[in-house]
Write an enzyme that holds these catalytic residues in place. Structure first.
Site, PDB file in Angstrom:
ATOM      1  N   SER A   1       4.612   2.524   8.156  1.00 54.85           N
ATOM      2  CA  SER A   1       4.240   1.331   7.398  1.00 54.85           C
ATOM      3  C   SER A   1       5.410   0.872   6.541  1.00 54.85           C
ATOM      4  CB  SER A   1       3.048   1.624   6.479  1.00 54.85           C
ATOM      5  OG  SER A   1       1.886   1.829   7.223  1.00 54.85           O
TER       6      SER A   1
ATOM      7  N   ASP B   1       0.310  -7.630   1.577  1.00 54.58           N
ATOM      8  CA  ASP B   1       0.712  -6.221   1.619  1.00 54.58           C
ATOM      9  C   ASP B   1       2.226  -6.056   1.644  1.00 54.58           C
ATOM     10  OD1 ASP B   1       0.292  -3.536   1.516  1.00 54.58           O
ATOM     11  OD2 ASP B   1      -0.191  -3.303   3.622  1.00 54.58           O
TER      12      ASP B   1
ATOM     13  N   HIS C   1       0.827  -1.218   0.000  1.00 51.64           N
ATOM     14  CA  HIS C   1       0.000   0.000   0.000  1.00 51.64           C
ATOM     15  C   HIS C   1       0.858   1.263   0.000  1.00 51.64           C
ATOM     16  CE1 HIS C   1       0.562  -0.103   4.465  1.00 51.64           C
ATOM     17  NE2 HIS C   1       0.477   1.199   4.335  1.00 51.64           N
TER      18      HIS C   1
END
Length: 464
Positions: free
Chosen positions: A223, A149, A119
């Site tokens: 992230s 992911d 992402h």
């Protein structure tokens, strides 16, 4: 036309919906032979971790080892939109706007391979990586695994890069101290500390993911960063948080390093992720499930169905078996099943210990390539979408109705055949694996709502 009218009486036009997840990751070293990837792992990879009191833990060693391998990732994308006022008054009205997204990444080899979240780099037109020493490089996307992911990038640096060493995520224990290391908004590396709160956490309805849960603070921009133990060894890629506000509120989740490592190896060697499946459907046991199935066992995975042509079918696993262990891992949940299976490839052998009629039985099961397995539920057989289907209907995900054998739907069978399922109940139909895992928990007598795109391109909702 009569067929389509009949089908229309069964369908209700509806809108589609989607979902986004967050994730994190890291790993690998490439050497002289370009076809073989060399993964750098800790010499303690298969050793148990010893624990001391918190006052004796030195976080500085782990932080110092990790911070130089964690990078800042910038994603530059271009969004096209239409201004209705400009279109009305001046004609045209289509404009492009540059958007910038940021996240973290982890260097996994000295020659510039970097792991981050899918992402973080999604829809990028341009990628830039900034090292902890503030040097910046253009990055190339090697491959992605949207389901977990994870994304793998490559930069060409003018020096050997500091890379992280992989630890064994199977050996971590609840209560163990960990550090979350990120590089958000080019603030250079930031480090937070916490403990492992849980292992094998599942956050989706399909039960195909398995995360490490920690209470180390992870905020937007982190992230794709590293979750490391106190030795500075990578045990996970920080992927998402659970929060009502979008900022850290006590729970963060990371993809285990063993799963990350396998994904990276697949992307480097094959260009895509090689997934095998055991070929069983069912659910985890507890007191309520045991009562439902009329058994005494309250731990393990109850086999409610065995897929045709799967390895499980070939070795004789049957409905009613209870899976207790995969290899040496005790199984008490679907997420623990996923932890083992997600580190393996098609044709790998998994030792399955199961309970049947009060006796333990051990079987060696070859994993089957998931694309080779068709799935049937309530007289409707599904299969994966191929590239032509995705291109024709402009879809990134979904499954196809292969055929309908349920006599109750005979009148609509030919019209349903070849239709694309985009949603099952309230869950997006990502692929066969997620849909089959979800449907396995439902009773065959229970009606299911499908959102579909028919062969004529029309969208409907039907109850079957």
């Amino acid at each position: 036309m009569n067929k389509m009218k009949n089908l229309g009486s069964l369908f209700i036009v509806s809108l589609m919906s989607g979902a986004i997840t967050l994730g994190a990751y890291r790993f690998i070293e490439n050497r002289k032979n370009e076809s073989d990837s060399i993964i750098t792992t800790s010499p303690n990879y298969n050793k148990a971790v010893s624990y001391n009191g918190a006052e004796n833990i030195d976080f500085t060693t782990g932080a110092e080892k990790a911070i130089h391998s964690v990078v800042h990732v910038k994603n530059v994308s271009v969004r096209t939109f239409t201004d209705p006022w400009a279109s009305f008054f001046y004609g045209g009205g289509t404009q492009q706007q540059e958007q910038i997204g940021t996240g973290s990444g982890v260097i996994v080899s000295e020659d510039g391979y970097i792991v981050t979240n899918n992402h973080v780099i999604q829809d990028a037109n341009e990628l830039e990586v900034t090292l902890n020493n503030n040097k910046a490089y253009k990055a190339k996307l090697i491959g992605t695994d949207s389901k977990m992911d994870i994304a793998l990038l490559k930069i060409d640096a003018d020096e050997k890069l500091p890379f992280i060493v992989f630890g064994n995520s199977d050996n971590i224990k609840v209560g163990e101290w960990v550090l979350a290391v990120g590089n958000p908004y080019q603030l250079n590396s930031t480090v937070t500390a916490g403990i492992i709160s849980a292992k094998a956490r599942n956050l989706d309805k399909a039960s195909i993911q398995s995360f490490i849960q920690t209470d180390a603070a992870v905020n937007p921009g982190n992230s794709g960063g590293a979750l490391v133990n106190t030795n500075g060894e990578l045990i996970g890629i920080n992927t998402m948080i659970s929060s009502p506000t979008g900022s850290y509120a006590g729970y963060s989740f990371a993809v285990p390093s063993n799963i990350t490592k396998k994904i990276i190896e697949d992307l480097m060697k094959f260009g895509n992720v090689q997934r095998g499946i055991l070929g069983v459907e069912g659910g985890e046991l507890n007191a309520e499930a045991a009562k439902k199935y009329g058994i005494k066992q309250t731990e393990g995975f109850y086999v409610n169905k065995v897929n045709k042509n799967s390895g499980a079918e070939k070795v004789g696993i049957v409905k009613g078996d209870v899976i207790l262990k995969l290899d040496d891992t005790k199984i008490a949940s679907s997420a623990e099943m996923a932890t083992v299976i997600n580190t393996k490839r098609p044709n790998d052998i998994v030792k399955v210990t199961l309970l049947r009629d009060g006796k333990n039985l051990a079987l060696n099961v070859p994993l089957t390539k998931k694309e080779l397995i068709a799935y049937e539920f309530n007289g409707i057989e599904f299969e994966e979408l191929d590239a032509n289907d995705k291109k024709r209907f402009n879809l990134k995900s979904g499954i196809k109705i292969k055929q309908v054998t349920n006599a109750d739907y005979k009148e609509y069978a030919e019209d349903l055949k070849g239709s694309i399922v985009t949603q099952v109940d309230n869950m997006r139909a990502v692929d066969m694996e997620s849909v089959s895992a979800y449907l396995a928990k439902k009773e065959t007598t229970e009606k299911t709502r499908y959102q579909i795109i028919a062969k004529n391109g029309q969208m409907y909702r039907i109850f079957l």
